[in-house]
Design a protein around this motif. Structure first.
Motif, PDB file in Angstrom:
ATOM      1  N   LYS A 141       0.829  -1.199   0.000  1.00  0.00           N
ATOM      2  CA  LYS A 141       0.000   0.000   0.000  1.00  0.00           C
ATOM      3  C   LYS A 141       0.870   1.258   0.000  1.00  0.00           C
ATOM      4  N   VAL A 142       1.916   1.267   0.812  1.00  0.00           N
ATOM      5  CA  VAL A 142       2.815   2.413   0.885  1.00  0.00           C
ATOM      6  C   VAL A 142       3.575   2.572  -0.422  1.00  0.00           C
ATOM      7  N   MET A 143       4.028   1.460  -0.990  1.00  0.00           N
ATOM      8  CA  MET A 143       4.804   1.523  -2.224  1.00  0.00           C
ATOM      9  C   MET A 143       3.966   2.043  -3.381  1.00  0.00           C
ATOM     10  N   LYS A 144       2.714   1.642  -3.447  1.00  0.00           N
ATOM     11  CA  LYS A 144       1.853   2.120  -4.527  1.00  0.00           C
ATOM     12  C   LYS A 144       1.543   3.608  -4.371  1.00  0.00           C
ATOM     13  N   LYS A 145       1.608   4.112  -3.149  1.00  0.00           N
ATOM     14  CA  LYS A 145       1.368   5.538  -2.934  1.00  0.00           C
ATOM     15  C   LYS A 145       2.538   6.373  -3.446  1.00  0.00           C
ATOM     16  N   ILE A 146       3.779   5.889  -3.265  1.00  0.00           N
ATOM     17  CA  ILE A 146       4.929   6.663  -3.746  1.00  0.00           C
ATOM     18  C   ILE A 146       5.254   6.368  -5.211  1.00  0.00           C
TER      19      ILE A 146
END
Length: 65
Positions: A56-61
């Motif tokens: 989830k965090v990786m897809k945000k950045i």
């Protein structure tokens, strides 16, 4: 509101698979290789998927990858 920026350091390290998951390379492959067994080094050459807890965090950045 403008466009979102892609984190460029992350964009160089991750790619999106056909199913939409993120692929990455494994760590611990660049130095201090004497103490690692050949079997372990062979396994480190294979890519792997980003863990579900970090996805989830990786897809945000990485909004456009």
């Amino acid at each position: 509101m403008g466009k979102m920026k892609t984190n460029r350091s992350a964009a160089k390290r991750f790619t999106k698979t056909g199913s939409g998951k993120l692929a990455r390379f494994k760590a611990n492959t660049s130095h201090l290789l004497n103490g690692k067994s050949p079997k372990r080094k062979m396994g480190l050459r294979q890519g792997t998927l980003v863990d579900q807890t970090n996805e989830k965090v990786m897809k945000k950045i990485l909004p456009y990858i």
